[in-house]
Design a protein around this motif. Sequence first.
Motif, PDB file in Angstrom:
ATOM      1  N   PRO A   7       5.610  39.153   9.733  1.00  0.00           N
ATOM      2  CA  PRO A   7       5.975  39.914  10.324  1.00  0.00           C
ATOM      3  C   PRO A   7       7.702  40.505  10.172  1.00  0.00           C
ATOM      4  O   PRO A   7       8.501  40.086  10.596  1.00  0.00           O
ATOM      5  N   ARG A   8       7.462  41.785  10.030  1.00  0.00           N
ATOM      6  CA  ARG A   8       9.585  42.277  10.256  1.00  0.00           C
ATOM      7  C   ARG A   8       9.614  42.452  12.224  1.00  0.00           C
ATOM      8  O   ARG A   8       9.166  42.509  12.839  1.00  0.00           O
ATOM      9  N   PHE A  23      15.744  52.082  15.825  1.00  0.00           N
ATOM     10  CA  PHE A  23      16.050  51.918  14.138  1.00  0.00           C
ATOM     11  C   PHE A  23      15.865  50.759  14.146  1.00  0.00           C
ATOM     12  O   PHE A  23      16.014  49.441  14.109  1.00  0.00           O
ATOM     13  N   ASP A  24      14.668  51.033  12.238  1.00  0.00           N
ATOM     14  CA  ASP A  24      14.334  50.148  11.879  1.00  0.00           C
ATOM     15  C   ASP A  24      14.868  50.285  10.119  1.00  0.00           C
ATOM     16  O   ASP A  24      14.709  50.924   9.818  1.00  0.00           O
ATOM     17  N   ALA A  25      15.827  49.137  10.413  1.00  0.00           N
ATOM     18  CA  ALA A  25      16.861  48.987   9.128  1.00  0.00           C
ATOM     19  C   ALA A  25      15.383  48.988   7.645  1.00  0.00           C
ATOM     20  O   ALA A  25      15.594  49.909   6.282  1.00  0.00           O
ATOM     21  N   HIS A  26      14.843  48.861   8.153  1.00  0.00           N
ATOM     22  CA  HIS A  26      13.671  48.377   6.618  1.00  0.00           C
ATOM     23  C   HIS A  26      12.755  49.450   6.254  1.00  0.00           C
ATOM     24  O   HIS A  26      11.947  49.870   5.149  1.00  0.00           O
ATOM     25  N   ARG A  27      13.336  50.657   6.858  1.00  0.00           N
ATOM     26  CA  ARG A  27      12.837  52.137   6.757  1.00  0.00           C
ATOM     27  C   ARG A  27      13.613  53.025   6.349  1.00  0.00           C
ATOM     28  O   ARG A  27      13.043  53.862   5.757  1.00  0.00           O
ATOM     29  N   CYS A  28      14.804  52.613   6.272  1.00  0.00           N
ATOM     30  CA  CYS A  28      16.060  53.863   6.464  1.00  0.00           C
ATOM     31  C   CYS A  28      16.088  53.952   4.935  1.00  0.00           C
ATOM     32  O   CYS A  28      16.393  53.294   4.017  1.00  0.00           O
ATOM     33  N   LEU A  29      15.868  55.049   4.361  1.00  0.00           N
ATOM     34  CA  LEU A  29      16.451  55.462   2.459  1.00  0.00           C
ATOM     35  C   LEU A  29      17.461  56.709   2.715  1.00  0.00           C
ATOM     36  O   LEU A  29      17.508  56.792   1.538  1.00  0.00           O
ATOM     37  N   HIS A  30      18.348  56.015   3.419  1.00  0.00           N
ATOM     38  CA  HIS A  30      19.701  57.171   3.861  1.00  0.00           C
ATOM     39  C   HIS A  30      19.840  58.828   3.212  1.00  0.00           C
ATOM     40  O   HIS A  30      20.718  58.750   3.280  1.00  0.00           O
ATOM     41  N   ALA A  31      18.883  58.963   3.680  1.00  0.00           N
ATOM     42  CA  ALA A  31      18.518  60.818   4.165  1.00  0.00           C
ATOM     43  C   ALA A  31      20.012  60.875   4.743  1.00  0.00           C
ATOM     44  O   ALA A  31      19.751  62.533   4.586  1.00  0.00           O
ATOM     45  N   ALA A  32      20.629  60.437   5.233  1.00  0.00           N
ATOM     46  CA  ALA A  32      21.505  60.839   6.595  1.00  0.00           C
ATOM     47  C   ALA A  32      21.860  61.991   7.196  1.00  0.00           C
ATOM     48  O   ALA A  32      22.901  62.668   6.926  1.00  0.00           O
ATOM     49  N   ALA A  71      12.604  55.685  10.561  1.00  0.00           N
ATOM     50  CA  ALA A  71      13.612  54.496  10.577  1.00  0.00           C
ATOM     51  C   ALA A  71      14.362  55.065  12.108  1.00  0.00           C
ATOM     52  O   ALA A  71      14.291  54.017  12.309  1.00  0.00           O
ATOM     53  N   LEU A  72      14.478  55.829  11.750  1.00  0.00           N
ATOM     54  CA  LEU A  72      14.909  56.132  13.777  1.00  0.00           C
ATOM     55  C   LEU A  72      13.314  56.501  14.440  1.00  0.00           C
ATOM     56  O   LEU A  72      12.892  57.628  14.366  1.00  0.00           O
ATOM     57  N   GLN A  73      13.762  56.149  15.093  1.00  0.00           N
ATOM     58  CA  GLN A  73      12.608  56.847  16.325  1.00  0.00           C
ATOM     59  C   GLN A  73      12.766  57.079  18.085  1.00  0.00           C
ATOM     60  O   GLN A  73      14.313  56.898  18.626  1.00  0.00           O
TER      61      GLN A  73
END
Length: 143
Positions: A7-8, A23-32, A71-73
């Motif tokens: 599991p992540r 914040f889940d870094a594995h989901r972040c695609l840097h949309a900013a 990625a942010l909740q």
Amino acid sequence: MTSQPPPRPAAKSYDGEGIVVGFDAHRCLHAAECVRGLPTVFDVGRRPWVQPDNAPADEVAEVIHRCPSGALQYHRTDGMPDEVPDVPTHVSLHADGVLHVRGDLEVATPYGPRHETRVMLCGCGATANTPYCDHSGPCAGHG
């Protein structure tokens, strides 16, 4: 017998007055969307990079709602409601093969179903974070 991947790790939490930001870094695609929307709270050059007390909880929640990947909740601790899913559910396929989905979602993952309000799902099948896009496949050149 097929083995499941480990599991992540759980998302990192940042506690603020009236709101907890995950914040889940594995989901972040840097949309900013976060750093452009509220740089006093979201600053990647600072540690910790998320400081929810630097703005009112309502503003923090509004900017987090812009995060397309989920990625942010956030969780409200001030009696205000947590994020309300978009109605109707909206699905859009982007040119890079990534499915952007917003709504009241149940996403099937290798670890079981997850309730979500915002996701970017892999359309090419080459992600290491199934079913979420991580830009490791053909879409990487479009990030």
